[in-house]
Design an enzyme around this catalytic site. Structure first.
Site: not given
Length: 397
Positions: A208, A276, A303
């Protein structure tokens, strides 16, 4: 932390004078004795009665007051404190300090003292940027005056930029630092930061746009307050803070392992933008492009590090802080995330592309606690970190 310290607090005329009321309360909470001095202009924004009630002390206002001079002359008043704090410090008082003027009680005290002086400037952005103010700032700094702030953000006049007075807790932290007090000494704080890179094959990954700037600034601010910071960082653009324990990771699973290894801690702040999902069974060799044949990628959930720590039955940190990067309904989504994850605080922000926050130098956050949503004005990420670190210190001490 400030037990028996005597602070002479000079409030000058500006809308930021209202913050002086909270500043008095915060200083007294930490054991300081606060003697307030108001300029005539300050009385246009806060009343002597409210200041006196919060300080538990008489307010000094006039240079030529026979009663005040009989009880404590202005020379003695200027030298009986451990620190003179001017907050807010207007352009006017800074000009008087720079040029040695003494035409009212506040400026006379500042000229007559041999006590250290700290100022928290507050003024319109144009006044702050004016060459005269910058010359005066340079002069008082060279005279040994400590300067806190100002912050960058929205002004009461509607303009935006540097000139906002630092928040009360930032000023308190500066006062504690002046006295050699580091409120988080002996505290162990975990901070996660940066993005994670989830491999597709040896040369490709999912990531990201997080630069890691906010997490790095927060790690530095907490370390400056004396905390032992375990800084778990993904592959960030910005360098890690100085004076912290750095643990570098790449993936979410590696970050989870590093977080577990860092426990127990007094507080955990999860500023990292953790992916995610990850690719299940990432290829050990580079995937080759085949015309007309798209690779089949199977995703699996990463996780939830924040939730796992916040929901620990034993050894849970005393304070767990999460971050929520949203693009719509920021408060609603972040409030729901706080309840779902069971963390104490959520620091939410709008990272829509038009805000320029993700990867940028400024941030506009909303702190969500069990008291509700507290929106902060837009400011630099360093200022956000300083203010948040002060709030964390307040919660832990």
């Amino acid at each position: 932390m400030l037990q028996d310290k005597r602070i002479l607090l000079i409030l000058t005329g500006g809308i930021a004078a209202y913050k002086g009321l909270d500043l008095i309360r915060r200083l007294r909470e930490r054991g300081a004795a606060v003697t307030p001095v108001l300029t005539r202009a300050a009385e246009q924004f806060v009343t002597p009665l409210s200041v006196s009630a919060l300080a538990g002390e008489k307010v000094y206002r006039d240079l030529f007051n026979l009663t005040d001079e009989a009880e404590m002359g202005h020379i003695q008043l200027s030298r009986s404190a451990d620190l003179i704090l001017v907050a807010p410090a207007t352009a006017d008082i800074m000009a008087k300090m720079a040029h040695g003027r003494a035409d009212d009680l506040a400026s006379t005290l500042l000229l007559a003292t041999d006590t250290s002086v700290m100022v928290a400037p507050a003024m319109n952005v144009r006044m702050w940027d004016h060459p005269a103010t910058q010359r005066n700032l340079a002069q008082i700094k060279s005279d040994g005056v400590s300067v806190v702030g100002p912050n960058k953000g929205d002004m009461a006049c509607g303009e935006h930029g540097p000139g906002r007075m630092s928040e009360p807790m930032e000023i308190v932290a500066a006062v504690e630092a002046y006295f050699g007090l580091r409120p988080l000494s002996g505290k162990r704080v975990l901070v996660t930061s940066g993005p994670t890179h989830e491999p597709i094959d040896p040369v490709r990954y999912i990531a990201n746009r997080s630069s890691g700037a906010q997490g790095a600034a927060l790690g530095q601010a907490l370390a400056d307050l004396g905390a032992h910071v375990v800084f778990v960082t993904g592959p960030a653009v910005v360098p890690p803070p100085i004076g912290v324990e750095v643990v570098a990771v790449q993936t979410a699973q590696e970050m989870k392992g590093a977080v577990n290894a860092a426990l127990p801690v007094d507080a955990a702040v999860f500023a990292a933008a953790v992916a995610d999902w990850r690719v299940e069974g990432a290829s050990a060799q580079k995937l080759k492009k085949v015309a007309g044949d798209m690779p089949k990628l199977q995703f699996t959930e990463n996780p939830d590090i924040l939730a796992e720590v916040a929901q620990m039955d034993q050894g849970r940190p005393g304070l767990v802080v999460g971050f929520a990067a949203e693009t719509d309904d920021v408060v609603a989504h972040a409030t729901a995330k706080r309840a779902r994850k069971e963390c104490d605080w959520i620091v939410a922000n709008d990272v829509s592309p038009e805000t320029g926050i993700m990867g940028g130098t400024e941030n506009a956050v909303i702190l969500i606690t069990d008291h509700g949503a507290d929106p902060w004005p837009s400011m630099s990420k360093t200022d956000v970190a300083t203010q948040l670190a002060a709030r964390i210190s307040d919660a832990l001490t």
